[in-house]
Design a protein around this motif. Structure first.
Motif, PDB file in Angstrom:
ATOM      1  N   GLY A  81      -5.007   3.980 -12.193  1.00 45.89           N
ATOM      2  CA  GLY A  81      -4.471   3.518 -13.481  1.00 45.89           C
ATOM      3  C   GLY A  81      -3.164   4.207 -13.827  1.00 45.89           C
ATOM      4  N   LEU A  82      -3.111   5.534 -13.570  1.00 48.89           N
ATOM      5  CA  LEU A  82      -1.895   6.268 -13.905  1.00 48.89           C
ATOM      6  C   LEU A  82      -0.766   5.931 -12.929  1.00 48.89           C
ATOM      7  CD1 LEU A  82      -3.496   9.707 -14.794  1.00 48.89           C
ATOM      8  CD2 LEU A  82      -2.323   8.172 -16.374  1.00 48.89           C
ATOM      9  N   LEU A  83      -1.132   5.776 -11.645  1.00 44.38           N
ATOM     10  CA  LEU A  83      -0.102   5.536 -10.622  1.00 44.38           C
ATOM     11  C   LEU A  83       0.356   4.079 -10.575  1.00 44.38           C
ATOM     12  CD1 LEU A  83      -1.464   7.757  -7.707  1.00 44.38           C
ATOM     13  CD2 LEU A  83       0.456   8.230  -9.233  1.00 44.38           C
ATOM     14  N   SER A  84      -0.253   3.215 -11.390  1.00 45.18           N
ATOM     15  CA  SER A  84       0.229   1.837 -11.404  1.00 45.18           C
ATOM     16  C   SER A  84       0.750   1.456 -12.784  1.00 45.18           C
ATOM     17  CB  SER A  84      -0.884   0.883 -10.963  1.00 45.18           C
ATOM     18  OG  SER A  84      -1.961   0.961 -11.851  1.00 45.18           O
ATOM     19  N   ALA A  85       1.015   2.469 -13.624  1.00 44.61           N
ATOM     20  CA  ALA A  85       1.572   2.194 -14.951  1.00 44.61           C
ATOM     21  C   ALA A  85       3.086   2.377 -14.915  1.00 44.61           C
ATOM     22  CB  ALA A  85       0.952   3.123 -15.991  1.00 44.61           C
ATOM     23  N   GLU A  86       3.782   1.364 -15.378  1.00 46.13           N
ATOM     24  CA  GLU A  86       5.252   1.353 -15.353  1.00 46.13           C
ATOM     25  C   GLU A  86       5.876   2.534 -16.075  1.00 46.13           C
ATOM     26  OE1 GLU A  86       6.081  -3.431 -15.510  1.00 46.13           O
ATOM     27  OE2 GLU A  86       6.802  -2.143 -17.122  1.00 46.13           O
ATOM     28  N   ASN A  87       5.217   2.986 -17.139  1.00 43.67           N
ATOM     29  CA  ASN A  87       5.818   4.047 -17.945  1.00 43.67           C
ATOM     30  C   ASN A  87       5.445   5.449 -17.460  1.00 43.67           C
ATOM     31  OD1 ASN A  87       3.195   3.581 -18.651  1.00 43.67           O
ATOM     32  ND2 ASN A  87       3.475   3.827 -20.847  1.00 43.67           N
ATOM     33  N   VAL A  88       4.746   5.527 -16.323  1.00 48.50           N
ATOM     34  CA  VAL A  88       4.383   6.839 -15.798  1.00 48.50           C
ATOM     35  C   VAL A  88       5.088   7.112 -14.472  1.00 48.50           C
ATOM     36  CG1 VAL A  88       2.477   8.294 -14.967  1.00 48.50           C
ATOM     37  CG2 VAL A  88       2.148   6.851 -16.963  1.00 48.50           C
ATOM     38  N   VAL A  89       5.133   6.103 -13.601  1.00 46.74           N
ATOM     39  CA  VAL A  89       5.721   6.298 -12.267  1.00 46.74           C
ATOM     40  C   VAL A  89       6.770   5.231 -11.988  1.00 46.74           C
ATOM     41  CG1 VAL A  89       3.722   7.464 -11.233  1.00 46.74           C
ATOM     42  CG2 VAL A  89       3.838   4.975 -11.249  1.00 46.74           C
ATOM     43  N   PRO A  90       7.696   5.512 -11.046  1.00 41.50           N
ATOM     44  CA  PRO A  90       8.698   4.511 -10.680  1.00 41.50           C
ATOM     45  C   PRO A  90       8.080   3.372  -9.871  1.00 41.50           C
ATOM     46  CG  PRO A  90       8.921   6.457  -9.312  1.00 41.50           C
ATOM     47  CD  PRO A  90       7.897   6.782 -10.339  1.00 41.50           C
ATOM     48  N   SER A  91       8.833   2.278  -9.733  1.00 41.81           N
ATOM     49  CA  SER A  91       8.268   1.072  -9.106  1.00 41.81           C
ATOM     50  C   SER A  91       7.907   1.280  -7.635  1.00 41.81           C
ATOM     51  CB  SER A  91       9.218  -0.110  -9.258  1.00 41.81           C
ATOM     52  OG  SER A  91      10.365   0.103  -8.472  1.00 41.81           O
ATOM     53  N   VAL A  92       8.583   2.227  -6.960  1.00 45.37           N
ATOM     54  CA  VAL A  92       8.229   2.451  -5.547  1.00 45.37           C
ATOM     55  C   VAL A  92       6.787   2.952  -5.419  1.00 45.37           C
ATOM     56  CG1 VAL A  92      10.498   2.854  -4.548  1.00 45.37           C
ATOM     57  CG2 VAL A  92       9.284   4.748  -5.622  1.00 45.37           C
ATOM     58  N   ILE A  93       6.259   3.536  -6.491  1.00 44.67           N
ATOM     59  CA  ILE A  93       4.864   3.974  -6.458  1.00 44.67           C
ATOM     60  C   ILE A  93       3.951   2.908  -7.043  1.00 44.67           C
ATOM     61  CG2 ILE A  93       3.202   5.707  -7.257  1.00 44.67           C
ATOM     62  CD1 ILE A  93       5.434   7.746  -7.184  1.00 44.67           C
ATOM     63  N   TYR A  94       4.300   2.380  -8.235  1.00 44.00           N
ATOM     64  CA  TYR A  94       3.324   1.480  -8.861  1.00 44.00           C
ATOM     65  C   TYR A  94       3.168   0.145  -8.142  1.00 44.00           C
ATOM     66  CZ  TYR A  94       6.859  -0.978 -11.870  1.00 44.00           C
ATOM     67  OH  TYR A  94       7.907  -1.702 -12.352  1.00 44.00           O
ATOM     68  N   GLN A  95       4.226  -0.325  -7.466  1.00 45.72           N
ATOM     69  CA  GLN A  95       4.080  -1.603  -6.758  1.00 45.72           C
ATOM     70  C   GLN A  95       3.028  -1.532  -5.644  1.00 45.72           C
ATOM     71  OE1 GLN A  95       4.800  -4.425  -7.656  1.00 45.72           O
ATOM     72  NE2 GLN A  95       6.604  -4.363  -8.975  1.00 45.72           N
ATOM     73  N   PRO A  96       3.146  -0.579  -4.703  1.00 45.83           N
ATOM     74  CA  PRO A  96       2.098  -0.509  -3.655  1.00 45.83           C
ATOM     75  C   PRO A  96       0.706  -0.236  -4.209  1.00 45.83           C
ATOM     76  CG  PRO A  96       3.799   1.161  -3.293  1.00 45.83           C
ATOM     77  CD  PRO A  96       4.244   0.360  -4.445  1.00 45.83           C
ATOM     78  N   VAL A  97       0.593   0.621  -5.235  1.00 49.10           N
ATOM     79  CA  VAL A  97      -0.726   0.922  -5.796  1.00 49.10           C
ATOM     80  C   VAL A  97      -1.326  -0.340  -6.415  1.00 49.10           C
ATOM     81  CG1 VAL A  97      -2.009   2.301  -7.473  1.00 49.10           C
ATOM     82  CG2 VAL A  97      -0.174   3.353  -6.187  1.00 49.10           C
ATOM     83  N   ARG A  98      -0.472  -1.132  -7.094  1.00 49.01           N
ATOM     84  CA  ARG A  98      -0.968  -2.382  -7.678  1.00 49.01           C
ATOM     85  C   ARG A  98      -1.462  -3.348  -6.607  1.00 49.01           C
ATOM     86  NH1 ARG A  98       3.272  -4.032 -12.474  1.00 49.01           N
ATOM     87  NH2 ARG A  98       2.852  -2.198 -13.759  1.00 49.01           N
ATOM     88  N   ARG A  99      -0.722  -3.425  -5.489  1.00 49.65           N
ATOM     89  CA  ARG A  99      -1.137  -4.340  -4.409  1.00 49.65           C
ATOM     90  C   ARG A  99      -2.480  -3.887  -3.823  1.00 49.65           C
ATOM     91  NH1 ARG A  99       2.814  -6.038  -6.484  1.00 49.65           N
ATOM     92  NH2 ARG A  99       1.114  -6.604  -7.828  1.00 49.65           N
ATOM     93  N   LEU A 100      -2.640  -2.564  -3.702  1.00 49.83           N
ATOM     94  CA  LEU A 100      -3.900  -2.027  -3.190  1.00 49.83           C
ATOM     95  C   LEU A 100      -5.054  -2.412  -4.118  1.00 49.83           C
ATOM     96  CD1 LEU A 100      -5.303  -0.171  -1.106  1.00 49.83           C
ATOM     97  CD2 LEU A 100      -4.812   1.749  -2.618  1.00 49.83           C
ATOM     98  N   MET A 101      -4.820  -2.295  -5.423  1.00 52.24           N
ATOM     99  CA  MET A 101      -5.865  -2.659  -6.391  1.00 52.24           C
ATOM    100  C   MET A 101      -6.139  -4.155  -6.364  1.00 52.24           C
ATOM    101  SD  MET A 101      -5.217  -0.230  -9.678  1.00 52.24           S
ATOM    102  CE  MET A 101      -4.078  -1.407 -10.315  1.00 52.24           C
TER     103      MET A 101
END
Lengths: 249, 258
Positions: A81-101
């Motif tokens: 949840g934290l690693l896929s939130a736009e206001n916590v991490v940059p897109s290079v992190i949240y994009q792959p984490v979102r795809r994994l979810m």
């Protein structure tokens, strides 16, 4: 304007007709075989609770599967949840984490259950893993959405004291979302009690295993007993979860 | 301690030729400003003149434009040519920021919020496990007593009134032990009584602890009454910098005229 509306109505009708034919819907069959259905229905009554001890034990296992599955999912969903939130991490992190979810959510827990049975054998553990994976995907997404709606200003105030990024998250972000997160977890737990009985049907432990046995054995009186217990359990879980969610809101 | 001494020797804040734009729109144009240690300075100006942006630049919460100058606080660079200093966290522990909307963490207790002032010098594991240094805990209790909120220490911040929350924010700055305090419209959202109280606490910070105070205000009478020096901004430029006495009605009219 009305022309557009008719066009939409026409398209909808076309879509349903197309699906109707493909799904081989034959409403008359319900009436043509009415005698069979009535006879079949009569076999369910009265429910046969002779084996209630077994049913109760397996139902408890089902609830245990749901609890463990949800618990493991929460452990994964917090970082997700934290690693896929736009206001916590940059897109290079949240994009792959979102795809994994997305991948975790895309596949039904039944399918995961069958895969885990191959990996860890028949039994409740396979069910727990199946629920954990899909729920981690769903909860992670819900957690992230909650994080994205927080007030960023208190976080900024903590940053201004020279605090580390981790302190910002633990003391600025988490306190703002824990209540909503808890409510999501309870909601998913409710859903997982229902899902736990289904994953049982492919052999992943719990009341589902019993259910599939009695149906396949044409023991309809026992089937209705199991279904009644299942409905009771799900209703109780829903009531419990609704009560707790109301208390924490 | 070395930071403090260096700060005492030179300017507390030095801004050289800094500009700031947002999406092609210029907010601040070539601002240069020196604030001496221990000064109490009000920044005034119409809304949209860039007052808040200036404070955020000084705190390193925003970057200046790439082709512009630098900002130094207590002898340490905050940012240079649009790059925030790598040691920003260390410098920030000496800069207290007070916001218009208080910015306490609502679901946490007032005491925890005050303790967050020590977050910059406390390892995360100590914060999480509650193994705060006894001196910090004492500082937090003292700070709440100074701002008159001891009775509310364990109350959730969100249940307090605006004035109480802003005093809570001052307690956070006290725990932080800041040498420079940047207050962004600290009383704009408060009623008259709370406003007076918050202003008194801020002045007290400056007088008894020697904290350099930079405060944006839209009420001119407060600026005149409480500050040594007034800096007026208009359309992103400094149009006045002088004593409250010389900031007469004619000057004020010029600053606030459209």
């Amino acid at each position: 304007m009305s022309g557009v509306r008719y066009l939409w109505m026409g398209l909808t009708a076309l879509l349903v007709t197309w699906a109707w034919n493909g799904a081989d819907i034959q409403p008359m069959q319900l009436f043509a075989n009415a005698d069979n259905i009535l006879e079949y229905g009569a076999d369910f009554l009265p429910p046969d609770f002779t084996d209630w001890r077994l049913y109760a034990r397996e139902t408890i296992t089902t609830v245990q599967i749901a609890i463990c599955g949800t618990f493991l999912a929460v452990i994964a969903a917090v970082p997700f949840g934290l690693l896929s939130a736009e206001n916590v991490v940059p897109s290079v992190i949240y994009q792959p984490v979102r795809r994994l979810m997305d991948a975790c959510r895309a596949i039904n827990e039944m399918v995961f259950a069958m895969l885990f049975i191959v990996a860890v054998g028949l039994g409740p553990f396979a069910g727990v893993l199946a629920l954990a994976v899909t729920t981690a995907g769903t909860l992670g997404k819900l957690f992230a959405e909650a994080v994205e709606t927080i007030d960023s200003q208190p976080v900024l105030a903590i940053r201004a004291t020279g605090a580390s990024r981790l302190t910002e998250i633990i003391f600025g972000v988490l306190p703002q979302v824990t209540q909503l997160w808890a409510s999501y977890v309870l909601y998913r737990f409710e859903a997982n009690v229902r899902s736990a009985s289904v994953v049982g049907m492919v052999g992943a432990g719990g009341i589902g295993v019993v259910l599939v046995e009695v149906i396949k054995g044409f023991q309809y009186a026992q089937t209705s007993a199991v279904l009644i217990i299942l409905i009771g359990t799900v209703t109780l879980t829903d009531l419990f979860s609704a009560y707790v969610r109301k208390r924490i809101a | 301690m070395s930071l403090y001494r260096r700060g005492m020797d030179s300017d507390a804040i030095r801004i050289s030729d800094c500009s700031k734009s947002f999406g092609g729109h210029r907010i601040l144009t070539q601002i240069s400003l020196r604030i001496e240690s221990g000064e109490r300075v009000a920044i005034v100006g119409p809304s949209g003149s860039g007052k808040s942006t200036l404070l955020r630049l000084i705190a390193g919460l925003e970057c200046v434009d790439r082709n512009s100058g630098d900002i130094v606080v207590l002898g340490h660079p905050i940012q240079t040519r649009g790059r925030i200093s790598k040691k920003i966290r260390e410098v920030r522990t000496r800069i207290g920021v007070i916001f218009q909307q208080y910015n306490l963490v609502g679901p946490l207790s007032l005491l925890t919020n005050a303790l967050l002032g020590a977050a910059g010098r406390t390892p995360v594991w100590r914060m999480v496990t509650g193994r705060i240094m006894p001196s910090d805990l004492q500082a937090a209790r003292d700070a709440l007593s100074i701002v008159g909120l001891s009775d509310h220490a364990l109350q959730r911040a969100s249940t307090l009134s605006g004035g109480q929350q802003q005093r809570g924010a001052i307690a956070r700055v006290l725990v932080q032990g800041a040498h420079v305090v940047l207050a962004d419209e600290p009383v704009a959202a408060l009623d008259v009584e709370s406003c007076g109280r918050v202003m008194r606490h801020l002045v007290e910070l400056n007088e008894s602890r020697g904290v350099t105070l930079l405060i944006t205000l839209h009420q001119l009478d407060l600026a005149r009454r409480h500050c040594h020096r007034i800096v007026a901004l208009k359309s992103g430029k400094i149009v006045f910098d002088g004593t409250p006495e010389s900031f007469d009605d004619a000057v004020a009219q010029q600053v606030f005229a459209c």
